[in-house]
Design an enzyme around this catalytic site. Sequence first.
Site, mmCIF file in Angstrom:
data_model
loop_
_atom_site.group_PDB
_atom_site.id
_atom_site.type_symbol
_atom_site.label_atom_id
_atom_site.label_comp_id
_atom_site.label_asym_id
_atom_site.label_seq_id
_atom_site.Cartn_x
_atom_site.Cartn_y
_atom_site.Cartn_z
ATOM 1 N N LYS A 106 -6.911 -5.102 -3.296
ATOM 2 C CA LYS A 106 -7.664 -5.658 -2.159
ATOM 3 C C LYS A 106 -8.614 -4.605 -1.613
ATOM 4 O O LYS A 106 -8.382 -3.404 -1.799
ATOM 5 C CB LYS A 106 -6.698 -6.127 -1.069
ATOM 6 C CG LYS A 106 -5.828 -5.001 -0.535
ATOM 7 C CD LYS A 106 -4.806 -5.508 0.439
ATOM 8 C CE LYS A 106 -3.953 -4.392 0.981
ATOM 9 N NZ LYS A 106 -4.690 -3.371 1.761
ATOM 10 N N ASP A 136 0.805 -1.242 0.000
ATOM 11 C CA ASP A 136 0.000 0.000 0.000
ATOM 12 C C ASP A 136 0.835 1.288 0.000
ATOM 13 O O ASP A 136 0.567 2.212 0.785
ATOM 14 C CB ASP A 136 -0.965 0.011 1.197
ATOM 15 C CG ASP A 136 -1.944 -1.158 1.165
ATOM 16 O OD1 ASP A 136 -1.852 -1.998 0.254
ATOM 17 O OD2 ASP A 136 -2.798 -1.242 2.070
ATOM 18 N N CYS A 176 -2.026 -2.887 7.541
ATOM 19 C CA CYS A 176 -1.900 -3.787 6.387
ATOM 20 C C CYS A 176 -0.614 -4.602 6.395
ATOM 21 O O CYS A 176 -0.609 -5.756 5.966
ATOM 22 C CB CYS A 176 -2.082 -3.014 5.100
ATOM 23 S SG CYS A 176 -3.819 -2.484 4.917
HETATM 24 C C1 VGL Z 1 -4.701 0.554 5.569
HETATM 25 C C2 VGL Z 1 -6.353 1.348 6.915
HETATM 26 C C3 VGL Z 1 -7.280 1.238 5.888
HETATM 27 C C4 VGL Z 1 -3.258 0.191 5.424
HETATM 28 C C5 VGL Z 1 -5.603 0.431 4.529
HETATM 29 O O1 VGL Z 1 -2.757 0.156 4.269
HETATM 30 O O2 VGL Z 1 -2.604 -0.064 6.454
HETATM 31 N N1 VGL Z 1 -5.093 1.008 6.757
HETATM 32 N N2 VGL Z 1 -6.894 0.771 4.697
#
Ligand code: VGL
Length: 206
Positions: free
Chosen positions: A108, A10, A153
């Site tokens: 995802k 991410d 994540c």
């Molecule tokens: C994430 C919160 C919501 C992350 C993704 O990448 O850690 N955290 N969506």
Amino acid sequence: MSDACLVMVDIQNDFMPGGALAVPQGDAIVAIVNRLAARFQWVVAAQDWHPARHASFASSHAGKKPFETTRLSYGEQVLWPDHCVQGTEGAAFHRDLSLTGVQLIVRKGYRPDVDSYSVFVEADRRTSTGLAGWLREVGIRRLWFVGLATDFCVLWSALDARAAGFEATVIEDACRAIDLNGSLDAAWKEMHAAGVKRTRSDALQV
Ligand code: VGL
Ligand code: ZN
């Protein structure tokens, strides 16, 4: 090919300073990750990829504010600011992230009612993303995790990697945390207990 793979989690604009769900110093990892990626034959990138009005967004629940929680069909869910909406600039990878060596991008969180912190299994804890199967098919056994956020994540992905039988190491200086109510300390403890190793980029031995 080697059996070692770097998993970039991410590394997207909305998790950068100024983004919708900014992770403090999230941008400080990009140069480190690029240097690391050059040392791996296998690189996978995870991409948080939500439809508008996603169930993990506070704005989808009347009276709820970001960082509060609610109960969804699969259990407790932290509610976030709208982030990483499919096709938006916020969902794009950081512009300086080197994607040249990436063989697979795993999206995802694209099902409207189910979140997915993990790049392996969605938050209902049942639905697979297919990544474990792909890794096994190509002969990967050892995973190194970098990215955002350490305590969400990266944490869930590393734990699921162990549960699926992979070796897992988190490269701590190539990650940054959200740190909600002590979540970063708790994350390191959980990962340690699950056999996730912890290293730094300057000590990396692949
Ligand atoms: C994430 C919160 C919501 C992350 C993704 O990448 O850690 N955290 N969506
Ligand atoms: Zn998300």
